[in-house]
Scaffold this motif. Structure first.
Motif, PDB file in Angstrom:
ATOM      1  N   SER A  83       0.799  -1.447   0.079  1.00  0.00           N
ATOM      2  CA  SER A  83       0.218   0.011  -0.035  1.00  0.00           C
ATOM      3  C   SER A  83       1.046   1.207   0.055  1.00  0.00           C
ATOM      4  CB  SER A  83      -0.793  -0.020   1.355  1.00  0.00           C
ATOM      5  OG  SER A  83      -1.830   1.179   1.119  1.00  0.00           O
ATOM      6  N   PRO A  84       1.564   1.223  -1.031  1.00  0.00           N
ATOM      7  CA  PRO A  84       2.880   2.552  -0.977  1.00  0.00           C
ATOM      8  C   PRO A  84       2.498   3.901  -1.384  1.00  0.00           C
ATOM      9  CG  PRO A  84       2.630   1.463  -3.234  1.00  0.00           C
ATOM     10  CD  PRO A  84       1.744   0.956  -2.360  1.00  0.00           C
ATOM     11  N   TRP A  95       0.381   2.431 -13.262  1.00  0.00           N
ATOM     12  CA  TRP A  95      -0.369   1.860 -11.924  1.00  0.00           C
ATOM     13  C   TRP A  95      -0.621   0.386 -12.076  1.00  0.00           C
ATOM     14  CZ3 TRP A  95      -1.424   5.984  -9.004  1.00  0.00           C
ATOM     15  CH2 TRP A  95      -1.392   7.249  -9.475  1.00  0.00           C
ATOM     16  N   VAL A  96      -0.829  -0.171 -11.057  1.00  0.00           N
ATOM     17  CA  VAL A  96      -0.990  -1.528 -10.713  1.00  0.00           C
ATOM     18  C   VAL A  96      -2.020  -2.361 -11.156  1.00  0.00           C
ATOM     19  CG1 VAL A  96      -0.312  -3.530  -9.347  1.00  0.00           C
ATOM     20  CG2 VAL A  96       0.772  -1.065  -9.075  1.00  0.00           C
ATOM     21  N   HIS A 151      -0.406  -8.296  -2.682  1.00  0.00           N
ATOM     22  CA  HIS A 151      -1.743  -7.765  -3.029  1.00  0.00           C
ATOM     23  C   HIS A 151      -1.724  -6.329  -2.827  1.00  0.00           C
ATOM     24  CE1 HIS A 151      -4.170 -11.614  -2.168  1.00  0.00           C
ATOM     25  NE2 HIS A 151      -2.886 -11.828  -1.547  1.00  0.00           N
ATOM     26  N   VAL A 152      -1.986  -5.663  -3.682  1.00  0.00           N
ATOM     27  CA  VAL A 152      -1.712  -3.985  -3.935  1.00  0.00           C
ATOM     28  C   VAL A 152      -3.025  -3.411  -3.606  1.00  0.00           C
ATOM     29  CG1 VAL A 152      -0.792  -2.192  -5.303  1.00  0.00           C
ATOM     30  CG2 VAL A 152       0.195  -4.633  -5.543  1.00  0.00           C
ATOM     31  N   VAL A 172     -10.484  -6.721   2.226  1.00  0.00           N
ATOM     32  CA  VAL A 172     -10.906  -7.577   1.499  1.00  0.00           C
ATOM     33  C   VAL A 172      -9.491  -8.500   0.905  1.00  0.00           C
ATOM     34  CG1 VAL A 172     -11.853  -8.286  -0.866  1.00  0.00           C
ATOM     35  CG2 VAL A 172     -12.991  -6.538   0.615  1.00  0.00           C
ATOM     36  N   ALA A 173      -8.654  -7.506   0.908  1.00  0.00           N
ATOM     37  CA  ALA A 173      -7.245  -8.071   0.532  1.00  0.00           C
ATOM     38  C   ALA A 173      -6.526  -8.928   1.475  1.00  0.00           C
ATOM     39  CB  ALA A 173      -6.303  -6.694   0.347  1.00  0.00           C
ATOM     40  N   VAL A 174      -6.971  -8.322   2.734  1.00  0.00           N
ATOM     41  CA  VAL A 174      -6.326  -9.074   3.884  1.00  0.00           C
ATOM     42  C   VAL A 174      -7.015 -10.448   3.990  1.00  0.00           C
ATOM     43  CG1 VAL A 174      -6.170  -9.147   6.499  1.00  0.00           C
ATOM     44  CG2 VAL A 174      -5.634  -7.188   5.339  1.00  0.00           C
TER      45      VAL A 174
END
Lengths: 430, 99
Positions: free
Chosen positions: A132-133, A300-301, A317-318, A341-343
């Motif tokens: 999460s940069p 972007w990713v 997971h980005v 949701v990513a976690v």
């Protein structure tokens, strides 16, 4: 600094009597190492949620700064209505929940070895990485706008320790009455779509009270923007004659800046002299995501819309502003909503359970446009085969109408905005 | 269901057998975004009301009224229209179960 091996951490946790949700469960039952890079809305929310919902995960948060200054409510600092400490949050709450917070820069990711390289020299292994940069500014995308230029023409779009926002505030304080404040606003996509327009509003609110003869010129690389009708209604009602917004199709795109003379030059060569200049530059995903090969040609990713796993690397997971979330906005709320949701997806994979099914991603962006005057946009989003879609017949912006008719709506939304800020920062940092 | 006052709830906890101490059902993913305004676990914040412990049926009825613009709202009407009946039932069950 403590050593970063798993064993050392377990020992440190035991000797420190680290708060675990179930004290009887020993550390040996850990189901995996979840490493989070970035302590903003996305990363902090992810780390907090992981400790609450999946207490057997070992959670590490890598973040270079000791505290986090929020972008939201930075515009109220510009108006003199908030102070820096009021928009600064510590990681103590996360530490108390058992998140191991490592204060260092994540310099690189080895997606094959599944390790993160720290600037301090250590290597942190992960089983799942939540990245999460945030954003990187595309320096020199506007000719002449580089890091040195930002010391004269602040962007105030990546808060750091608050230097940029504080600099812009000082410049506004020093502005003579009758001076001109210029804004350069980027094309889509960029962080916080309504942000530039809330900023224009908050600067206008300050000028109206303290320098009523000052003017604002907003040069935009777009022809339309978030909550446009509501913002423009408010500008006409609250700040008549003060704000000139120049869209792309009227030569609004700034292509060059002259830092010494404080001149914004547009595509067709119009030169706008300003006294205070805020350049909100074009952006991309943060450097670490680019260096790790996670971005595509857009900068972007791309991610799996169900799990936020990067299309170009497994087990990363980005979340947050760095991913391609369109049609969702790059907002703190979306970062918070999607982080969970990513976690959950990462935890399910580590614990041998099927990935959670499709769910709802939710956003509300409030903007303050004047005293007791708030507006909002709501979005309820769902994953599709290829990306994200807004749920039909839902969401949308606050009702339009003259202030005389909407006064209570505007007042309530300003109050709700303050409540939102308190809530979401608790949900990320407490 | 009757809501226990904090003191009574504490007593109940103290007397409960270990098995009953297990945490309440995990939050469904769909409920987690409510925290952004209503506070973690729906505890409420400032002008935004508490929804933890909200009566299940009243929750569903309020939601329907928001969706139909039959209840005064600043933003919940816009939000309510984005969730279907099954999702609202899930939200109602979860928040009703929180203390």
């Amino acid at each position: 600094m403590t050593r970063l091996t798993r064993r050392a951490f377990s020992l440190a946790a035991a000797s420190a009597g680290l708060t675990l949700s179930a004290p009887g469960i020993v550390r040996a039952q850990t189901t995996g190492r979840l490493v989070v890079i970035g302590g903003g809305f996305g990363g902090a929310s992810a780390a907090r949620y992981a400790r609450i919902a999946f207490p057997r995960l070992e959670v590490t948060l890598i973040e270079p700064k000791a505290t986090f200054v929020t972008c939201p409510y930075g515009n109220l600092l510009l108006a003199g209505e908030r102070t820096l400490p009021q928009i600064t949050h510590s990681y103590d709450g996360l530490k108390a929940r058992g998140v191991r917070v490592v204060q260092d820069w994540a310099d690189g990711i080895d997606a094959t070895a599944k390790t993160v390289r720290l600037r301090g020299g250590q290597t942190v292994p992960y089983d799942k990485l939540i990245l999460s940069p945030g954003i990187a500014i595309r320096w020199n995308a506007i000719e002449g706008y580089n890091e040195a230029a930002a010391e004269t023409l602040p962007h105030a779009w990546v808060p750091g320790a608050g230097e940029q926002t504080t600099l812009l505030r000082r410049q506004l304080e020093a502005l003579p009455d009758g001076g001109v404040v210029g804004f350069a606003i980027p094309p889509n996509p960029f962080r916080c779509p309504p942000g530039p327009y809330e900023r224009i509003s908050m600067v206008a609110s300050y000028l109206k009270k303290h320098k009523p003869r000052a003017k604002i010129i907003a040069l935009d690389a777009k022809d339309a923007f978030s909550k446009q009708g509501l913002f423009q209604d408010a500008w006409n009602e609250l700040y008549p004659g003060m704000i000139e917004w120049v869209p792309l199709n009227k030569d609004g795109r700034v292509t060059k800046v002259d830092v010494r003379e404080k001149i914004f030059e547009t595509e067709l060569g119009t030169r706008h002299k300003v006294d205070v200049g805020n350049v909100i530059p074009p952006q991309s995903a943060a450097k670490i995501a680019i260096d790790a090969g996670l971005t595509n040609e857009t900068g972007w990713v791309p991610v799996n819309p169900l799990t936020f796993e990067a299309v170009r690397a497994r087990d990363i997971h980005v979340i947050g502003d760095a991913n391609i979330g369109q049609v969702m906005p790059k907002s703190g709320y979306i970062a918070n909503s999607t982080s969970k949701v990513a976690v959950a997806a990462a935890a399910a994979a580590l614990e041998g359970r099927p990935a959670p099914g499709p769910t709802v991603y939710f956003n509300t962006c409030y903007s303050h446009v004047g005293d007791e005057y708030g507006i909002s946009v709501v979005g309820v989003f769902r994953p599709t085969d290829t990306g994200f879609a807004e749920t039909p017949n839902s969401g949308g912006v606050s009702p339009r109408g003259p202030l005389a008719q909407q006064r209570e709506q505007r007042r309530l939304e300003a109050l709700h905005a303050d409540a939102w800020y308190a809530s979401i920062t608790k949900d990320a940092f407490s | 269901m009757t809501r226990l006052r904090p003191a009574l709830f504490g007593l109940a906890l103290a007397l409960a057998p270990a098995a009953a101490l297990a945490q309440s059902a995990p939050a469904p993913l769909i409920a987690l975004s409510c925290a952004g305004c209503h506070g973690p676990a729906g505890a409420g914040e400032g002008s935004v009301p508490r929804i933890a412990g909200y009566d299940r049926e009243a929750f569903v009825q309020s939601w329907a009224a928001f969706r139909a613009n039959e209840r005064p709202a600043s933003i919940m009407n816009r939000i309510a229209r984005g969730f279907n009946d099954a999702e609202v039932a899930e939200l109602a069950a979860y928040f009703a179960g929180l203390r």
